[in-house]
Design an enzyme around this catalytic site. Structure first.
Site, PDB file in Angstrom:
ATOM      1  N   ASN A   1       0.869  -1.180   0.000  1.00  0.00           N
ATOM      2  CA  ASN A   1       0.000   0.000   0.000  1.00  0.00           C
ATOM      3  C   ASN A   1       0.906   1.230   0.000  1.00  0.00           C
ATOM      4  O   ASN A   1       1.506   1.553   1.017  1.00  0.00           O
ATOM      5  CB  ASN A   1      -0.899  -0.041   1.247  1.00  0.00           C
ATOM      6  CG  ASN A   1      -1.738   1.217   1.394  1.00  0.00           C
ATOM      7  OD1 ASN A   1      -1.779   2.059   0.484  1.00  0.00           O
ATOM      8  ND2 ASN A   1      -2.400   1.351   2.534  1.00  0.00           N
ATOM      9  N   TRP A   2       0.988   1.874  -1.151  1.00  0.00           N
ATOM     10  CA  TRP A   2       1.916   3.014  -1.287  1.00  0.00           C
ATOM     11  C   TRP A   2       1.410   4.247  -0.553  1.00  0.00           C
ATOM     12  O   TRP A   2       2.141   5.216  -0.392  1.00  0.00           O
ATOM     13  CB  TRP A   2       2.114   3.360  -2.767  1.00  0.00           C
ATOM     14  CG  TRP A   2       2.775   2.305  -3.594  1.00  0.00           C
ATOM     15  CD1 TRP A   2       2.951   0.974  -3.274  1.00  0.00           C
ATOM     16  CD2 TRP A   2       3.353   2.476  -4.903  1.00  0.00           C
ATOM     17  NE1 TRP A   2       3.583   0.315  -4.309  1.00  0.00           N
ATOM     18  CE2 TRP A   2       3.845   1.215  -5.318  1.00  0.00           C
ATOM     19  CE3 TRP A   2       3.479   3.565  -5.753  1.00  0.00           C
ATOM     20  CZ2 TRP A   2       4.466   1.026  -6.554  1.00  0.00           C
ATOM     21  CZ3 TRP A   2       4.100   3.374  -6.984  1.00  0.00           C
ATOM     22  CH2 TRP A   2       4.595   2.124  -7.379  1.00  0.00           C
ATOM     23  N   LYS A   3       0.142   4.246  -0.169  1.00  0.00           N
ATOM     24  CA  LYS A   3      -0.482   5.421   0.467  1.00  0.00           C
ATOM     25  C   LYS A   3      -0.261   6.656  -0.423  1.00  0.00           C
ATOM     26  O   LYS A   3      -0.200   6.525  -1.644  1.00  0.00           O
ATOM     27  CB  LYS A   3       0.042   5.592   1.890  1.00  0.00           C
ATOM     28  CG  LYS A   3      -0.116   4.291   2.697  1.00  0.00           C
ATOM     29  CD  LYS A   3       0.078   4.450   4.168  1.00  0.00           C
ATOM     30  CE  LYS A   3      -0.113   3.110   4.856  1.00  0.00           C
ATOM     31  NZ  LYS A   3      -0.017   3.163   6.296  1.00  0.00           N
TER      32      LYS A   3
ATOM     33  N   HIS B   1      -9.447   0.997   5.081  1.00  0.00           N
ATOM     34  CA  HIS B   1      -8.159   1.186   5.749  1.00  0.00           C
ATOM     35  C   HIS B   1      -8.348   2.095   6.961  1.00  0.00           C
ATOM     36  O   HIS B   1      -9.176   3.016   6.930  1.00  0.00           O
ATOM     37  CB  HIS B   1      -7.149   1.803   4.776  1.00  0.00           C
ATOM     38  CG  HIS B   1      -5.757   1.773   5.307  1.00  0.00           C
ATOM     39  ND1 HIS B   1      -5.291   2.722   6.193  1.00  0.00           N
ATOM     40  CD2 HIS B   1      -4.753   0.877   5.139  1.00  0.00           C
ATOM     41  CE1 HIS B   1      -4.047   2.414   6.528  1.00  0.00           C
ATOM     42  NE2 HIS B   1      -3.693   1.300   5.895  1.00  0.00           N
TER      43      HIS B   1
ATOM     44  N   GLU C   1      -6.726   4.493   8.037  1.00  0.00           N
ATOM     45  CA  GLU C   1      -6.554   5.926   7.753  1.00  0.00           C
ATOM     46  C   GLU C   1      -7.827   6.505   7.131  1.00  0.00           C
ATOM     47  O   GLU C   1      -8.178   7.660   7.381  1.00  0.00           O
ATOM     48  CB  GLU C   1      -5.321   6.131   6.851  1.00  0.00           C
ATOM     49  CG  GLU C   1      -4.032   5.937   7.649  1.00  0.00           C
ATOM     50  CD  GLU C   1      -2.877   5.340   6.865  1.00  0.00           C
ATOM     51  OE1 GLU C   1      -2.866   5.401   5.631  1.00  0.00           O
ATOM     52  OE2 GLU C   1      -1.952   4.795   7.521  1.00  0.00           O
TER      53      GLU C   1
ATOM     54  N   GLU D   1      -4.971  -5.034  10.615  1.00  0.00           N
ATOM     55  CA  GLU D   1      -3.966  -3.989  10.777  1.00  0.00           C
ATOM     56  C   GLU D   1      -4.223  -3.254  12.096  1.00  0.00           C
ATOM     57  O   GLU D   1      -5.043  -2.317  12.134  1.00  0.00           O
ATOM     58  CB  GLU D   1      -4.052  -2.980   9.622  1.00  0.00           C
ATOM     59  CG  GLU D   1      -3.726  -3.574   8.274  1.00  0.00           C
ATOM     60  CD  GLU D   1      -3.193  -2.509   7.303  1.00  0.00           C
ATOM     61  OE1 GLU D   1      -2.139  -2.769   6.712  1.00  0.00           O
ATOM     62  OE2 GLU D   1      -3.809  -1.435   7.178  1.00  0.00           O
TER      63      GLU D   1
ATOM     64  N   GLY E   1       2.771   2.390  10.801  1.00  0.00           N
ATOM     65  CA  GLY E   1       3.683   3.519  10.649  1.00  0.00           C
ATOM     66  C   GLY E   1       4.392   3.925  11.932  1.00  0.00           C
ATOM     67  O   GLY E   1       5.006   4.977  12.004  1.00  0.00           O
TER      68      GLY E   1
ATOM     69  N   SER F   1       3.781  -2.026  10.262  1.00  0.00           N
ATOM     70  CA  SER F   1       5.234  -2.055  10.419  1.00  0.00           C
ATOM     71  C   SER F   1       5.865  -3.393  10.029  1.00  0.00           C
ATOM     72  O   SER F   1       6.817  -3.842  10.672  1.00  0.00           O
ATOM     73  CB  SER F   1       5.629  -1.663  11.844  1.00  0.00           C
ATOM     74  OG  SER F   1       5.213  -0.334  12.125  1.00  0.00           O
TER      75      SER F   1
ATOM     76  N   GLY G   1       3.133  -1.115   4.256  1.00  0.00           N
ATOM     77  CA  GLY G   1       3.124   0.321   3.968  1.00  0.00           C
ATOM     78  C   GLY G   1       4.536   0.797   3.667  1.00  0.00           C
ATOM     79  O   GLY G   1       5.074   0.585   2.584  1.00  0.00           O
ATOM     80  N   GLY G   2       5.171   1.414   4.661  1.00  0.00           N
ATOM     81  CA  GLY G   2       6.484   2.039   4.492  1.00  0.00           C
ATOM     82  C   GLY G   2       7.511   1.189   3.755  1.00  0.00           C
ATOM     83  O   GLY G   2       8.218   1.686   2.860  1.00  0.00           O
TER      84      GLY G   2
HETATM   85  P1  13P Z   1       3.227   0.483   7.648  1.00  0.00           P
HETATM   86  O1  13P Z   1       3.784  -0.792   7.067  1.00  0.00           O
HETATM   87  O2  13P Z   1       3.906   1.712   7.179  1.00  0.00           O
HETATM   88  O3  13P Z   1       3.100   0.391   9.147  1.00  0.00           O
HETATM   89  O4  13P Z   1       1.711   0.617   7.089  1.00  0.00           O
HETATM   90  C1  13P Z   1       0.853  -0.474   7.170  1.00  0.00           C
HETATM   91  C2  13P Z   1      -0.382  -0.172   6.431  1.00  0.00           C
HETATM   92  O5  13P Z   1      -1.169   0.673   6.831  1.00  0.00           O
HETATM   93  C3  13P Z   1      -0.635  -0.888   5.174  1.00  0.00           C
HETATM   94  O6  13P Z   1      -1.931  -0.677   4.710  1.00  0.00           O
END
Ligand code: 13P
Length: 251
Positions: free
Chosen positions: A9-11, A96, A98, A168, A174, A214, A235-236
């Protein structure tokens, strides 16, 4: 056997040039070995078409990070399922944390989005997870239960077989704080039992449940070795081809 799925997930990261560079590197890396899992990238909307052109003849599948539940019309700023399909999208992340926290998406809205995805033959990746406060006050299971039942309201078992669920924990997203493999396994098992209660055992056994929060090359193998953890939503660590590939290799 459930399929393992690793999704990135590149966000809200990567402009067009950066996206092309990242996915080209990823494609190149993946041409060197046969991954033991399905690989999905979920770039921002503006990069979907170009990314699709690059990954067309590769092992990489395309996902979007969100979509709206109506077919079309006066919904300024929104993106429809048909628009996603027209640029080669196969998966869509729904619910998600967020989106829930920042954009105030409710279980009701998430349920409508899931129904729209199934209607249009997009495969949803439904995200659920508790906050630290909810975990510490002992509400974790009731929160997960209401998110899962709310999102899946009136959705038949035949659709569950097309989707992916992602656990999640909000406190691990994050933050660099990963759930331990045991903590994650406990919730994954709980979710699978819940799906078994809501539907049936076969549906639950066949459902891919990813862990997200993470996930890094250093912790991916121990998380992914748990019996009910069937992949990762990253994510990251998916923003660099090398670290994403290492997580794919762990699977
Ligand atoms: P991180 O891997 O940056 O913690 O993000 C996880 C995430 O929200 C994937 O959708």
């Amino acid at each position: 056997m459930r399929k393992k799925v690793v999704a990135g997930n590149w966000k809200m990261n990567k402009n067009l040039n950066e996206a092309i560079q990242l996915v080209s590197e990823l494609k190149n890396e993946l041409s060197n070995f046969e991954p033991n899992c399905e690989v999905i990238v979920c770039p921002p909307f503006t990069n979907l078409e170009s990314v699709n052109t690059i990954i067309k003849d590769s092992k990489i599948h395309l996902g979007a990070q969100n979509m709206y539940f109506e077919d079309s019309g006066a919904f300024t700023g929104e993106i429809s399922a048909d628009m996603l399909l027209s640029v080669g999208v196969e998966y869509v992340i729904v619910g998600h944390s967020e989106r829930r926290a920042i954009f105030k998406e409710t279980d009701e809205v998430i349920n409508l989005k899931l129904k729209q995805a199934f209607k249009k033959d997009l495969k949803p990746i439904l995200c659920v997870g508790e906050t630290l406060e909810q975990r510490e006050s002992g509400e974790m299971k009731s929160v997960i239960k209401s998110q899962v039942t709310g999102a899946l309201k009136e959705i038949p078992a035949s659709d569950i077989s097309k989707m992916i669920l992602a656990y999640e924990p909000v406190w691990a997203i994050g933050t660099g704080k990963t759930a331990t493999p045991e903590q994650a396994q406990e919730v994954h098992k709980f979710i699978r039992e819940l799906i078994s209660e809501l539907y049936d055992e076969t549906t639950a056994e066949n459902l891919t449940i990813q862990y997200g929060g993470s996930v890094k090359p250093a912790n991916a193998a121990s998380l992914l070795s748990q019996p009910d953890i069937d992949g990762a939503l990253v994510g990251g660590a998916c923003l660099q081809a090398q670290s994403f590939v290492e997580i794919i290799k762990s699977a």
